[in-house]
Design a protein around this motif. Structure first.
Motif, PDB file in Angstrom:
ATOM      1  N   LYS A 136      -0.728   4.773  -1.117  1.00 56.37           N
ATOM      2  CA  LYS A 136      -1.884   4.707  -0.230  1.00 56.37           C
ATOM      3  C   LYS A 136      -1.419   4.775   1.220  1.00 56.37           C
ATOM      4  O   LYS A 136      -0.230   4.897   1.510  1.00 56.37           O
ATOM      5  N   GLU A 137      -2.357   4.661   2.142  1.00 55.58           N
ATOM      6  CA  GLU A 137      -2.029   4.679   3.558  1.00 55.58           C
ATOM      7  C   GLU A 137      -1.115   3.496   3.893  1.00 55.58           C
ATOM      8  O   GLU A 137      -1.350   2.371   3.474  1.00 55.58           O
ATOM      9  N   ARG A 140       0.826  -1.218   0.000  1.00 53.55           N
ATOM     10  CA  ARG A 140       0.000   0.000   0.000  1.00 53.55           C
ATOM     11  C   ARG A 140       0.856   1.262   0.000  1.00 53.55           C
ATOM     12  O   ARG A 140       0.572   2.223  -0.715  1.00 53.55           O
ATOM     13  N   GLY A 141       1.903   1.276   0.835  1.00 52.02           N
ATOM     14  CA  GLY A 141       2.737   2.469   0.903  1.00 52.02           C
ATOM     15  C   GLY A 141       3.453   2.757  -0.395  1.00 52.02           C
ATOM     16  O   GLY A 141       3.592   3.916  -0.804  1.00 52.02           O
ATOM     17  N   ASN A 144       8.639   5.213   6.621  1.00 55.00           N
ATOM     18  CA  ASN A 144       7.433   5.302   7.448  1.00 55.00           C
ATOM     19  C   ASN A 144       7.576   4.523   8.755  1.00 55.00           C
ATOM     20  O   ASN A 144       7.140   4.973   9.819  1.00 55.00           O
TER      21      ASN A 144
END
Length: 734
Positions: free
Chosen positions: A486-487, A481-482, A540
């Motif tokens: 996306k989140e 996702r990252g 992240n």
């Protein structure tokens, strides 16, 4: 000749329907036995570069065969991509044959890419476009015997774009170099007639017999012959069985299939835990009653008494009639081909054996040879060391790629691939392609699957499974996702993840068992740096200034946690991590983004695993597995906590022992906070509830469940958690 004529007609009709024409079948992968001879033409060849249609004036460099063209000395520039310097490399060597020529002389090029054109003694012999299956070429009319010199020249395409788009070339979105070469053995097969062209051994476990389906080609005269089979234990040489076929009468130029059985005394089954092999010696003998029996041809081959299938109801593989859990890894050999540390390692038998033995230390029993076939020696070693191989044909298209393989071109290659490998007990799944939405591979599967009399299942990437006996692959990349913008995914979300992984719509056409053979999306190169697919994820998770050691430790823990999750939910037939061997490409010019994936080695020659990976991931693959079902990243100091521990047993024997829950502050001594006895049936699972009180002192803690199996060692399931003062405890779960 039991059912021989019928079987030959069926095989012929299948091939005719598949290709639209009659086509001579290829030889089986066998070893010579007198009177058959094999002249292995490996070694140092001379090589030059030039165009496709004109042989160079000089062959001024040398290159090893088998190998790749980047191993030439002196080195060529700009290999592995399209270059104005050349369209072809021209390989040359000479050899002699003692004595007169026998009736049959077959040149076998095990694997060449990209496209081979063969000249012998100045005459064009044949052209072979497939890059991953062998060429068997009749060179008898062009060959010289009695010690005369023979000159063999093989023109090899310099880049993959030379082949038509409907021919598979091994396109890979994550590769930068497509290095050509004669990358497997070259041999000249010399023998008499009738000649044994192919042998398929079909293990029949219930009756302890080996069914032999043998294709035989006649010579220039009518012949009466029979086949004699001598079966021995491969390691000890002890005889295990023998049999003779009925007498067969073969007209001049004819061919037939002989189908008979060999009973096996004290039959022993092959498995990854007991990779027991038999060696078959098969001889075609004269059956003329007026003459002494003499051998026309003979071969040797190894096989294992092994059956394999999938069970839809239990969602598991079934090995030798018993449920079996697959744990393993992937080898991307064609990516490793472009690795800076590759050298000659893929062709060094001792290194390949050490690689597979190192994989065994991780509790792995399965390997997907991913998006491409290694040299044939790898399959012999997998037979001996004991691995189940998901053998993946190198097609990877996603929804669109620069090649578009057609069923018409795939079918003969699938057929030749099967015939080359179907006596290897390690090969248990024919994998038609990787992550591709296409109808062409399904058509090809339907055309060839009946040729394999052992009925191995097929896997068809992201396209439809072709029958209820097959399986599908799933790639549940939660952290993708990252990378997609996306989140970002966090491990605290794992309770929301289904234990049954995602499948594409086309894969759901028939409900069949699932193999997870990719799932991390946390790759680091061998220096501990993120790849072009994972840099945002690590920023992240760890911030912009993380160290290589921090990243390696997180990668290993997260990979272990995901491995536990997929294994312990028992919704899939196998969990295979990606990947055990690939490339490591640090970012540099002209590709600053670096590689996309990588393996876990610190030293490729010594095969030294990164220590965090070796510790945590090895435990996550322990046959006695654990999952601490606790995913919170923060908990209040002194709070009451409830959790569960999943305990799985991949062995058939029951396990009894203690599960201990422990906690330690970062840098501190561990404290046991709970313990429970557990009894887990063979192939079973137990889920134990635990309650504990969080530490009163805030800080960074590690929480883990632990068990020790006297047979396989310690297994732990670890979680890092922040204990925070003043944090409001969450409401109890219903």
């Amino acid at each position: 000749m039991r059912n021989g004529s019928t079987l030959f007609v069926v095989l012929g009709l299948l091939l005719a329907a598949a290709t639209g024409q009659w086509r001579q079948a290829t030889f089986a992968s066998t070893r010579p036995e007198p009177p058959r001879r094999s002249i292995v033409l490996n070694g140092s060849w001379h090589v030059g570069q030039g165009g496709l249609d004109r042989m160079p004036d000089t062959f001024d460099r040398t290159v090893p065969v088998p190998g790749l063209i980047d191993m030439a000395q002196p080195a060529f520039d700009e290999v592995g991509k399209k270059s104005a310097q050349r369209d072809a490399f021209w390989y040359r060597r000479t050899f002699t044959i003692d004595g007169p020529l026998p009736p049959n002389a077959i040149l076998k090029l095990h694997k060449v890419r990209y496209g081979a054109k063969v000249f012998l003694n100045g005459r064009l012999v044949a052209e072979h476009l497939p890059c991953f299956t062998p060429a068997y070429i009749d060179v008898r009319p062009f060959l010289k015997g009695d010690g005369q010199a023979n000159e063999l020249v093989v023109r090899v395409g310099a880049h993959r774009e030379l082949l038509p788009p409907e021919i598979p070339t091994g396109w890979d979105f994550e590769k930068y170099l497509f290095i050509p070469g004669i990358y497997d053995t070259v041999e000249l097969i010399l023998t008499g007639a009738p000649m044994i062209r192919n042998v398929q051994v079909v293990p029949e476990l219930e009756s302890s017999t080996a069914r032999l389906v043998v294709e035989v080609v006649g010579g220039s005269e009518k012949t009466r012959f029979r086949l004699a089979a001598d079966l021995r234990e491969a390691r000890t040489g002890k005889q295990s069985g023998e049999a003779k076929s009925p007498v067969v009468e073969l007209p001049a130029g004819g061919e037939t299939v002989v189908d008979f059985r060999v009973p096996i005394a004290d039959c022993r089954h092959w498995s990854p835990e007991d990779p027991f092999l038999y060696e078959l010696r098969l001889t075609s003998l004269s059956a003329d009653e007026n003459a002494a029996a003499r051998a026309f041809d003979a071969v040797r081959l190894r096989f294992g008494m092994r059956s394999f299938r999938f069970d839809r109801q239990s969602k598991r593989a079934v090995l030798n009639g018993r449920p079996y859990l697959m744990r393993g890894t992937n080898v991307c050999i064609y990516r490793f081909f472009e690795d800076a540390d590759r050298g000659d390692r893929p062709w060094r038998t001792e290194w390949v054996r050490r690689l597979h033995e190192q994989f065994k230390t991780m509790h792995w029993n399965s390997i997907r040879y991913c998006i491409g076939f290694p040299p044939e020696d790898w399959y012999d070693i997998a037979d001996e060391v004991g691995f189940l191989i998901q053998d993946e044909f190198p097609i990877w298209l996603l929804s669109k790629a620069p090649e578009n393989p057609s069923a018409e071109k795939i079918i003969p290659q699938y057929r030749d691939w099967m015939r080359e490998r179907w006596n290897h007990p390690c090969v248990v799944i024919w994998d038609a392609q990787n992550e591709s939405f296409t109808d062409e591979t399904g058509k090809a599967i339907q055309a060839v699957r009946r040729l394999d009399l052992s009925r191995r299942p097929w896997e068809n990437g992201w396209s439809e499974p072709q029958c209820e006996e097959d399986c599908v692959e799933s790639h549940p990349y939660l952290f993708i996702r990252g990378w997609q913008g996306k989140e970002f995914f966090r491990l605290s979300e794992m309770p929301k993840v289904s234990g049954r992984p995602f499948l594409h719509k086309r894969q759901q056409a028939i409900e069949v068992p699932i193999i997870i053979n990719e799932y991390a999306w946390l790759w680091l190169d061998r220096q501990g740096n993120p790849t072009c697919l994972t840099d945002k994820i690590y920023e992240n998770l760890l911030g912009p200034n993380s160290t290589a050691e921090q990243r390696r430790e997180l990668f290993a823990r997260y990979l272990a946690a995901k491995t536990e999750f997929w294994r312990c939910h028992r919704e899939v037939a196998g969990v295979l991590h990606f990947c055990g061997l690939g490339y490591s490409r640090p970012g540099d010019k002209p590709r600053p983004e670096g590689g996309a994936t990588s393996d876990h080695f610190l030293d490729v020659e010594k095969l030294t695993f990164e220590p965090n990976f070796a510790e945590y991931v090895r435990e996550a693959f322990n046959p006695l597995g654990l999952m601490l079902d606790f995913w919170a990243e923060e908990i209040p100091a002194g709070s009451k906590q409830s959790t569960r521990v999943f305990v799985i047993n991949d062995r058939e024997e029951e396990f009894s022992g203690d599960i201990r829950l422990k906690c330690a502050k970062q840098g501190g001594e561990p404290v046991q906070i709970a313990a429970k006895a557990v009894r887990v049936a063979g192939l079973g699972r137990e889920i134990l509830p635990f309650e504990f009180t969080a530490p009163e002192t805030p800080g960074r803690y590690r929480l883990w469940a632990e068990v020790v199996d006297p047979r396989t060692g310690r297994a732990r399931s670890l979680r890092n958690v922040n204990v925070v003062a003043g944090l409001t405890p969450p409401s109890p779960s219903p």
